[in-house]
Write an enzyme that holds these catalytic residues in place. Structure first.
Site, PDB file in Angstrom:
ATOM      1  N   SER A  30       0.619  -1.156   0.025  1.00 51.74           N
ATOM      2  CA  SER A  30       0.070  -0.021   0.015  1.00 51.74           C
ATOM      3  C   SER A  30       0.791   1.333   0.041  1.00 51.74           C
ATOM      4  CB  SER A  30      -0.914   0.079   1.266  1.00 51.74           C
ATOM      5  OG  SER A  30      -1.260   1.283   1.419  1.00 51.74           O
ATOM      6  N   HIS A  82      -1.056  -1.140  -4.311  1.00 56.37           N
ATOM      7  CA  HIS A  82      -2.443  -0.707  -3.489  1.00 56.37           C
ATOM      8  C   HIS A  82      -2.416   0.497  -3.434  1.00 56.37           C
ATOM      9  CE1 HIS A  82      -6.155  -2.167  -1.164  1.00 56.37           C
ATOM     10  NE2 HIS A  82      -5.512  -1.360  -0.281  1.00 56.37           N
ATOM     11  N   ASP A 133      -4.992   3.619  -1.879  1.00 55.36           N
ATOM     12  CA  ASP A 133      -5.894   3.698  -0.937  1.00 55.36           C
ATOM     13  C   ASP A 133      -6.551   5.243  -1.214  1.00 55.36           C
ATOM     14  OD1 ASP A 133      -6.160   1.357   0.949  1.00 55.36           O
ATOM     15  OD2 ASP A 133      -4.047   1.932   1.364  1.00 55.36           O
ATOM     16  N   MET A 179      -9.363   7.820  -0.073  1.00 52.49           N
ATOM     17  CA  MET A 179      -9.845   8.136   0.922  1.00 52.49           C
ATOM     18  C   MET A 179     -10.840   9.507   0.910  1.00 52.49           C
ATOM     19  SD  MET A 179      -7.848   6.770   4.113  1.00 52.49           S
ATOM     20  CE  MET A 179      -6.915   5.117   4.038  1.00 52.49           C
ATOM     21  N   HIS A 185      -8.375   1.011  -4.121  1.00 51.93           N
ATOM     22  CA  HIS A 185      -9.280   0.660  -3.023  1.00 51.93           C
ATOM     23  C   HIS A 185      -9.933   1.901  -2.837  1.00 51.93           C
ATOM     24  CE1 HIS A 185      -9.658  -0.436   1.611  1.00 51.93           C
ATOM     25  NE2 HIS A 185     -10.837  -0.363   1.061  1.00 51.93           N
ATOM     26  N   MET A 226     -12.383   4.121  -0.656  1.00 45.98           N
ATOM     27  CA  MET A 226     -13.120   4.268   0.589  1.00 45.98           C
ATOM     28  C   MET A 226     -13.584   5.599   0.552  1.00 45.98           C
ATOM     29  SD  MET A 226      -9.921   2.770   2.634  1.00 45.98           S
ATOM     30  CE  MET A 226      -8.721   2.897   1.620  1.00 45.98           C
ATOM     31  N   MET A 245     -11.302  -6.484   5.170  1.00 47.02           N
ATOM     32  CA  MET A 245     -10.487  -5.444   5.928  1.00 47.02           C
ATOM     33  C   MET A 245      -9.994  -6.153   7.182  1.00 47.02           C
ATOM     34  SD  MET A 245     -10.031  -2.812   4.056  1.00 47.02           S
ATOM     35  CE  MET A 245      -8.919  -2.001   5.430  1.00 47.02           C
ATOM     36  N   ASP A 258      -6.565  -6.681   4.223  1.00 49.01           N
ATOM     37  CA  ASP A 258      -5.842  -5.388   4.123  1.00 49.01           C
ATOM     38  C   ASP A 258      -5.724  -4.936   5.540  1.00 49.01           C
ATOM     39  OD1 ASP A 258      -5.077  -2.800   3.411  1.00 49.01           O
ATOM     40  OD2 ASP A 258      -6.870  -2.375   2.487  1.00 49.01           O
TER      41      ASP A 258
END
Ligand code: DX5
Ligand code: ZN
Length: 214
Positions: free
Chosen positions: A7, A30, A32, A34, A63, A65, A136, A174
């Protein structure tokens, strides 16, 4: 084969190209994303994915979020994501299905994500149409949290359903994945391990990636 997905949340964002080169022996990058709404933190968006795409041929595992991800999945596909995952908690089932369909229409892989408090059964309505399910093992929002070993029965339950209903589907974990927790994830049935701090804080990143394969 076990795949490792470092990540970049734990990378140096001012030196992202360098830090992506450092994980070249891994399988996925990966990313992330957000929004400060679905999780209490803000990270990066599609323009950064687009810039990453220009400097690497590695598989980009994005990913999301964010709330109502159906609004943005096409942008992330166009930016160069290879796989886009959306949280089942982030919108109605109808809109999650629509998000998956939009990702597939762009020719990309689609996945769903389950937060720790979300039961394994929440994956079932999507299980036969996704290429990956992410469980998760921390509350989403931040890197460097403690691994939740109590998620392993959920991983094992989903592994069983995947083997029965959609054997090509990958199963990813993750959060808090490190040398002392990777084996339990693999034993429970995960085949893709996301690892942020345990990769980027390692003195030898290449050796750490090899170690995490179990
Ligand atoms: C958390 C993110 C993770 C995070 C993992 O919300 O989804 O990908 O970067 O970080 P570590 O491996 O440090 O727990
Ligand atoms: Zn993540």
């Amino acid at each position: 084969m076990i795949k490792i997905a470092p990540s970049i949340l734990s990378a140096d964002f001012a030196n992202l190209e360098r830090d992506i080169r450092r994980i070249s022996t891994a399988d996925y990058v990966h990313v992330d994303v957000m929004d400060g709404m679905f999780v209490p933190n803000i990270t990066i968006g599609a323009p950064v994915v687009q810039s990453i795409r220009k400097v690497t041929d590695m598989f980009l595992d994005v990913h999301l979020m964010i709330v109502e991800p159906v609004r943005y999945v096409e942008q992330f596909c166009d930016a160069g994501a290879d796989l886009v995952t959306v949280h089942v908690e982030s919108d109605s089932a109808e809109n999650i299905h629509a998000a998956i369909d939009k990702i597939h229409a762009k020719g990309k892989k689609a996945g769903i994500v389950l937060k720790p408090k979300t039961p394994a059964e929440a994956a079932l309505p999507f299980l036969e149409k996704v290429e990956l399910i992410l469980v998760m093992t921390v509350e989403p929002g931040f890197g460097g949290q403690k691994f939740m070993a109590d998620m392993m029965p959920k991983v094992a339950a989903i592994r069983k359903w995947i083997d029965e209903k959609n054997p090509a589907c990958e199963l990813e974990v993750d959060g808090g994945v490190a040398p002392d927790t990777c084996r339990t994830c693999i034993e429970a049935g995960a085949n893709v391990l996301v690892a942020g701090s345990s990769v980027y804080k390692a003195p030898d990143i290449t050796a750490r990636i090899a170690e995490l394969r179990g």
